[in-house]
Scaffold this active site. Structure first.
Site, mmCIF file in Angstrom:
data_model
loop_
_atom_site.group_PDB
_atom_site.id
_atom_site.type_symbol
_atom_site.label_atom_id
_atom_site.label_comp_id
_atom_site.label_asym_id
_atom_site.label_seq_id
_atom_site.Cartn_x
_atom_site.Cartn_y
_atom_site.Cartn_z
ATOM 1 C CG HIS A 17 -5.585 -2.333 6.708
ATOM 2 N ND1 HIS A 17 -6.323 -1.177 6.630
ATOM 3 C CD2 HIS A 17 -5.721 -2.942 5.508
ATOM 4 C CE1 HIS A 17 -6.894 -1.091 5.438
ATOM 5 N NE2 HIS A 17 -6.551 -2.156 4.737
ATOM 6 C CE LYS A 41 -9.728 0.412 -3.115
ATOM 7 N NZ LYS A 41 -9.061 0.141 -1.824
ATOM 8 N NE ARG A 91 -11.896 -7.667 3.336
ATOM 9 C CZ ARG A 91 -11.995 -6.529 2.703
ATOM 10 N NH1 ARG A 91 -12.294 -5.445 3.373
ATOM 11 N NH2 ARG A 91 -11.821 -6.442 1.409
ATOM 12 C CB SER A 129 -10.481 1.699 3.931
ATOM 13 O OG SER A 129 -9.300 1.104 4.397
HETATM 14 O O1 PNS Z 1 -6.005 -1.913 -0.343
HETATM 15 P P1 PNS Z 1 -6.153 -2.251 -1.812
HETATM 16 O O2 PNS Z 1 -6.665 -1.055 -2.584
HETATM 17 O O3 PNS Z 1 -7.001 -3.463 -2.043
HETATM 18 O O4 PNS Z 1 -4.676 -2.596 -2.320
HETATM 19 C C1 PNS Z 1 -4.430 -2.948 -3.671
HETATM 20 C C2 PNS Z 1 -2.964 -2.671 -4.019
HETATM 21 C C3 PNS Z 1 -2.656 -1.192 -3.795
HETATM 22 C C4 PNS Z 1 -2.075 -3.514 -3.118
HETATM 23 C C5 PNS Z 1 -2.737 -3.060 -5.502
HETATM 24 O O5 PNS Z 1 -3.582 -2.305 -6.315
HETATM 25 C C6 PNS Z 1 -1.267 -2.895 -5.919
HETATM 26 O O6 PNS Z 1 -0.480 -3.790 -5.694
HETATM 27 N N1 PNS Z 1 -0.923 -1.727 -6.482
HETATM 28 C C7 PNS Z 1 0.440 -1.431 -6.878
HETATM 29 C C8 PNS Z 1 0.572 -1.438 -8.402
HETATM 30 C C9 PNS Z 1 0.639 -2.850 -8.930
HETATM 31 O O7 PNS Z 1 1.608 -3.543 -8.752
HETATM 32 N N2 PNS Z 1 -0.465 -3.259 -9.586
HETATM 33 C C10 PNS Z 1 -0.565 -4.520 -10.260
HETATM 34 C C11 PNS Z 1 -0.674 -5.688 -9.373
HETATM 35 S S1 PNS Z 1 -0.861 -7.101 -10.347
#
Ligand code: PNS
Length: 165
Positions: A17, A41, A91, A129
């Site tokens: 990150h 999650k 990745r 993570s």
């Molecule tokens: O580190 P991650 O868990 O892969 O990150 C994913 C994250 C948190 C960036 C994504 O789930 C997100 O953007 N969440 C915010 C809510 C949202 O906008 N969800 C819809 C995206 S289309």
């Protein structure tokens, strides 16, 4: 002023990150590291406050980087923060389909939201993570995966818990 957002769960932040954040900070005037909710999650190992605190420590010295969090949609946050881009690290090919879908959905929700993908550094290709948490929970060495300044805090929290216990 060009503002980019680096969103994620950051549970916890890793060197992978941090590499993406550092590279984004070279291209944008300001970078916001955004702790967001990943609805896929179920739960996080670190509380939101802990994740924010760990990121704060990890970005010390990066003048144009700050941390924030949101409970809402990323597309809405971008609009409110007057940010022009979402920066994410890719990745492997396996990341691509999911990230591509997210990028299209965000663009649909906010037509000004451009997603920029950075290729992960070769040494971080496998890093996540979840991998860090798994290694730490078995007492393994995670010093090559997380910023040194937060290593002890992460170890203390994660070594206490083993999966299934
Ligand atoms: O580190 P991650 O868990 O892969 O990150 C994913 C994250 C948190 C960036 C994504 O789930 C997100 O953007 N969440 C915010 C809510 C949202 O906008 N969800 C819809 C995206 S289309």
């Amino acid at each position: 002023m060009r503002i980019a957002v680096c969103p994620g769960s950051f549970d916890p932040i890793t060197l992978g990150h941090l590499d993406i954040i550092r590279r984004a900070a070279k291209l944008f005037d300001q970078v916001i590291v955004l702790v967001s909710i990943n609805a896929a999650k179920n739960s996080c190992s670190f509380t939101r406050e802990e994740r924010l605190h760990l990121i704060e420590k990890a970005i010390v010295g990066m003048e144009n980087v700050r941390v924030d969090s949101t409970d809402g949609l990323l597309a809405d946050y971008l609009r409110d923060a007057h940010a022009c881009a979402i920066v994410k690290g890719l990745r492997a090919v396996s990341d691509f389909e999911y990230e591509f879908q997210m990028s299209l959905a965000n663009k649909r929700l906010n037509p000004d939201a451009e997603t920029i993908f950075f290729t992960a550094a070769a040494e971080n290709m496998y890093l996540s993570s979840s991998i860090v948490k798994q290694i730490a929970s078995f007492g393994g060495d995670i010093s090559e995966f997380v910023p040194g300044c937060i290593l002890e805090e992460i170890k203390e929290r994660l070594c206490q818990k083993r999966p299934g216990e």
